[in-house]
Design an enzyme around this catalytic site. Structure first.
Site, PDB file in Angstrom:
ATOM      1  CG  ASN A  51      -1.875  -1.164   1.280  1.00  0.00           C
ATOM      2  OD1 ASN A  51      -2.528  -1.467   0.329  1.00  0.00           O
ATOM      3  ND2 ASN A  51      -2.138  -1.622   2.439  1.00  0.00           N
ATOM      4  NE  ARG A 145       1.333  21.079  -5.450  1.00  0.00           N
ATOM      5  CZ  ARG A 145       0.802  22.371  -5.157  1.00  0.00           C
ATOM      6  NH1 ARG A 145       0.363  22.729  -4.048  1.00  0.00           N
ATOM      7  NH2 ARG A 145       1.151  23.323  -6.099  1.00  0.00           N
ATOM      8  CB  SER A 209      -5.038  27.668   3.857  1.00  0.00           C
ATOM      9  OG  SER A 209      -4.052  28.567   4.820  1.00  0.00           O
ATOM     10  CD  GLU A 213       1.546  33.688  -4.262  1.00  0.00           C
ATOM     11  OE1 GLU A 213       2.924  33.885  -3.772  1.00  0.00           O
ATOM     12  OE2 GLU A 213       1.215  32.732  -4.037  1.00  0.00           O
ATOM     13  CG  ASN A 300       4.918  33.804  -0.407  1.00  0.00           C
ATOM     14  OD1 ASN A 300       4.415  32.920  -1.086  1.00  0.00           O
ATOM     15  ND2 ASN A 300       4.316  34.951  -0.571  1.00  0.00           N
ATOM     16  CG  ASP A 350       6.783  33.670  -4.249  1.00  0.00           C
ATOM     17  OD1 ASP A 350       6.231  33.528  -3.090  1.00  0.00           O
ATOM     18  OD2 ASP A 350       6.273  33.241  -5.467  1.00  0.00           O
ATOM     19  NE  ARG A 378       9.197  29.065  -4.139  1.00  0.00           N
ATOM     20  CZ  ARG A 378       7.876  29.377  -4.128  1.00  0.00           C
ATOM     21  NH1 ARG A 378       6.781  28.569  -3.764  1.00  0.00           N
ATOM     22  NH2 ARG A 378       7.431  30.590  -4.521  1.00  0.00           N
ATOM     23  CD1 TRP A 523       5.070  21.908 -11.419  1.00  0.00           C
ATOM     24  CD2 TRP A 523       7.081  22.914 -11.575  1.00  0.00           C
ATOM     25  NE1 TRP A 523       4.903  22.893 -10.863  1.00  0.00           N
ATOM     26  CE2 TRP A 523       6.018  23.727 -10.915  1.00  0.00           C
ATOM     27  CE3 TRP A 523       8.338  23.610 -11.671  1.00  0.00           C
ATOM     28  CZ2 TRP A 523       6.535  24.893 -10.009  1.00  0.00           C
ATOM     29  CZ3 TRP A 523       8.529  24.759 -10.824  1.00  0.00           C
ATOM     30  CH2 TRP A 523       7.517  25.344 -10.272  1.00  0.00           C
TER      31      TRP A 523
END
Length: 623
Positions: A51, A145, A209, A213, A300, A350, A378, A523
């Site tokens: 699984n 996702r 959440s 932006e 950010n 960002d 990032r 990506w």
């Protein structure tokens, strides 16, 4: 082309599209009737080969499988077992990591959809299509996702700021909870996480959440997985109030929020940005049962413009914009912050802090071992942090030509910034500041797409990107539902021959052991297995396997659309299967400047592909 606001594609969805987004549960086959999932199942997810119950393939998020039936000697024999098309005109980015329980695959799709599929044949068992309102505000495509599973329920988030529980066998809604105002920018794109509070013994559903932006205040939630009722909520902007059992609990950090400037002319006594300060934990959390700690990235700060979060005529280095752009250790009993480590203080670019937190045992250069998190940010630096207290143990670059900082000071834990890399204020009488070239850009040395860790090689396999960006400041004021940036930008190429670079990184030395470059941005997530294999997908549609020790490309298959999701693997009836969601989209074609042009030829799609070695040839082959 100058990008100054959100792409038009992310405006409210048209009525024509919404007309077909109907809530449905298509019982095309008898109920799946897969076994209920217990906490013990989830706790052992990283060991169970049959699984895949959690995002990250375990609460440690290592994306490592002990399976080796498919290995570096026979992977060239992999062939498609089946492929399932998500159908209709709703394509766009398919970023979902599937989960699998007792022979049933649950995979989410764009526009807040869920599919249940027979893992052996690909036959659809049921579909759930969420009805979305017109005025949703996703920043970075209509992606989802992944889902979570516990008991007899599947859990996932929606673009209109809801978390929903479905019956795993029928797809029927069990409960549906709204947690934010979607018209203000609140959304949910990450997969929820199941954890067990080691103090109370309660299993909790953890989710965050999205919406930095648009000027939201990021919030992390714990819910009762049976009813969906909120247990606690923790905001990630300093001084904002948390909740516990429906009542105000404690502020996050110092109630006076000294890391954000004061402004006596406002109702709050703080600058406008404090009320819309971001920090959204939009990626999935990890969980350490040994220390009873939820570990999650904080997004950010809002707005991007560093001067909006700095006092008039002040220095950005005096205002860190806590608790944004870092990693947070949270107490599952109360929702209190146990520790916080900030990757990018007063983040002006960002860079966020949401990339996955992988839990592993770290051995330093002196041979001392620590319980640690690994994080490829990032901002271009790879961080190793002691997960018992949030103290930095190691940091090094994992991409080339980082310009914004020279290094991370291991004593202070802070970046040593290079002068002139924060976009300057506009000169008097001007509305735009002078552009400055920075690397990495806001899309990052690596973005949300998760890396993998091999317990055999001790290496991290990082889906990195080499690119750069021009930034400039602009005037900014908060307006509900509008982009809250105060920055203009354009992403540009760094190298002519590649953007993506899959890199095997040694967490102790910081050395690149091997790399494999790709023409388009990477990506997709990464999977590592005991078969000495590393799997990932490419923007031009190839699903690939590499030798984990040497980086040699051993196998590839063209899926027909770009891959922007993490693969999984499982064992069924004595055979090893590898699955991956396919369908190009996400942030790059929407925000990517020159990169968006580069990826224009990539076809959209929406499907789930499964591969295995044919049943008639399962013996290990000699190459």
């Amino acid at each position: 082309m100058t990008i100054r606001s959100l792409p038009a594609a992310l405006s409210p969805l048209s009525m024509a599209v919404q007309a077909v987004l109907l809530v449905s549960s298509l019982a095309l086959a008898p109920a799946a009737n897969a076994k209920p999932v217990t906490w013990e199942d989830i706790a052992n997810d990283h060991l169970n080969t049959q699984n895949v119950l959690q995002y990250g393939m375990g609460t440690n998020a290592q994306r490592w499988s002990p399976l080796a039936m498919v290995n570096d000697k026979n992977v060239f024999k992999l062939t498609p077992a089946w492929s399932y098309s998500f159908g209709d005109e709703r394509q766009r980015g398919q970023e979902s990591q599937a989960i699998i329980n007792d022979g049933v695959i649950y995979v989410t799709g764009s526009y807040s959809r869920v599919f249940a599929l027979d893992a052996k044949t690909g036959r659809r068992l049921w579909t759930y299509n969420h009805r979305l309102p017109d005025n949703i505000r996703p920043c970075c495509d209509v992606v989802n996702r992944g889902a979570a599973i516990f008991g007899d329920k599947i859990y996932f988030g929606t673009l209109d700021a809801r978390v929903i529980a479905l019956n795993k066998d029928t797809g029927k809604v069990v409960w549906n909870k709204k947690f934010g105002d979607h018209s203000a920018g609140y959304t949910m794109t990450g997969a929820p996480t199941l954890i067990k509070d080691q103090k109370s013994g309660k299993v909790l559903l953890i989710h965050g959440s999205s919406g930095d932006e648009f000027g939201v205040v990021g919030q992390l939630y714990a819910r009762d997985p049976e009813t969906g009722e909120e247990v606690w909520m923790r905001p990630f902007v300093e001084g904002h109030m948390g909740r516990l059992n429906g009542k105000d609990s404690t502020p996050t950090g110092d109630v006076k929020a000294p890391s954000w400037p004061d402004d006596p002319t406002t109702e709050t006594g703080k600058v406008e940005s404090w009320s819309h300060g971001g920090g959204a934990p939009w990626q999935s959390a990890s969980f350490d049962p040994e220390t009873n700690t939820i570990i999650v990235g904080a997004g950010n700060p809002g707005p991007w413009n560093t001067w909006a979060r700095t006092s008039k005529d002040g220095n950005p280095h005096d205002f860190d914009s806590l608790y944004t752009s870092g990693q947070v250790g949270v107490d599952p009993t109360t929702g209190e912050v146990k520790w916080f480590y900030q990757h990018t203080p007063n983040d002006a670019w960002d860079f966020s802090g949401n990339n996955e937190l992988v839990l592993f045992d770290y051995k330093d250069k002196d041979g001392k071992q620590y319980k640690a998190t690994a994080h490829a940010d990032r901002n271009g630096f790879f961080y190793v942090v002691d997960r018992t207290n949030g103290k930095l143990k190691n940091a090094f670059p994992f991409v080339d030509n980082i310009t914004w900082a020279s290094h991370i000071d291991l004593k202070t834990g802070r970046p040593v910034e290079n002068e002139g890399q924060r976009p300057a204020k506009p000169l008097p009488g001007e509305t735009k500041g002078k552009p400055v070239e920075v690397s990495p850009p806001f899309l990052g040395g690596k973005n949300w797409n998760p890396m993998a860790y091999s317990q055999d090689t001790g290496l991290f396999y990082v889906p990195a990107n080499h690119w750069k960006e021009e930034y400039w400041t602009e005037e900014v004021n908060y307006k509900k539902g509008s982009a809250y940036l105060g920055i203009g930008f354009r992403i540009k190429r760094m190298y002519e021959d590649h953007v993506g670079s899959l890199r095997a990184m040694d967490p102790t030395t910081g050395k690149v052991v091997w790399e494999h470059n790709e023409r388009l941005p990477l990506w997709a997530g990464v999977l590592a297995t005991k078969g000495n294999l590393v799997f990932t997908g490419t923007g031009d549609g190839y699903f690939k396997a590499f030798n984990a020790k040497t980086g040699e490309e051993l196998w590839k298959f063209q899926t027909g659309s770009g891959i922007v999701s993490p693969p999984i693997t499982w064992e069924q009836d004595g055979e090893q299967y590898i699955g991956v969601t396919v369908g190009y989209g996400g942030a790059v074609p929407l925000w990517g400047g020159d990169m968006a042009e580069l990826t224009k030829p990539v076809a959209q799609g929406g499907s789930f592909w499964v591969f295995k070695i044919p049943a008639w040839d399962t013996k290990t082959a000699k190459r």
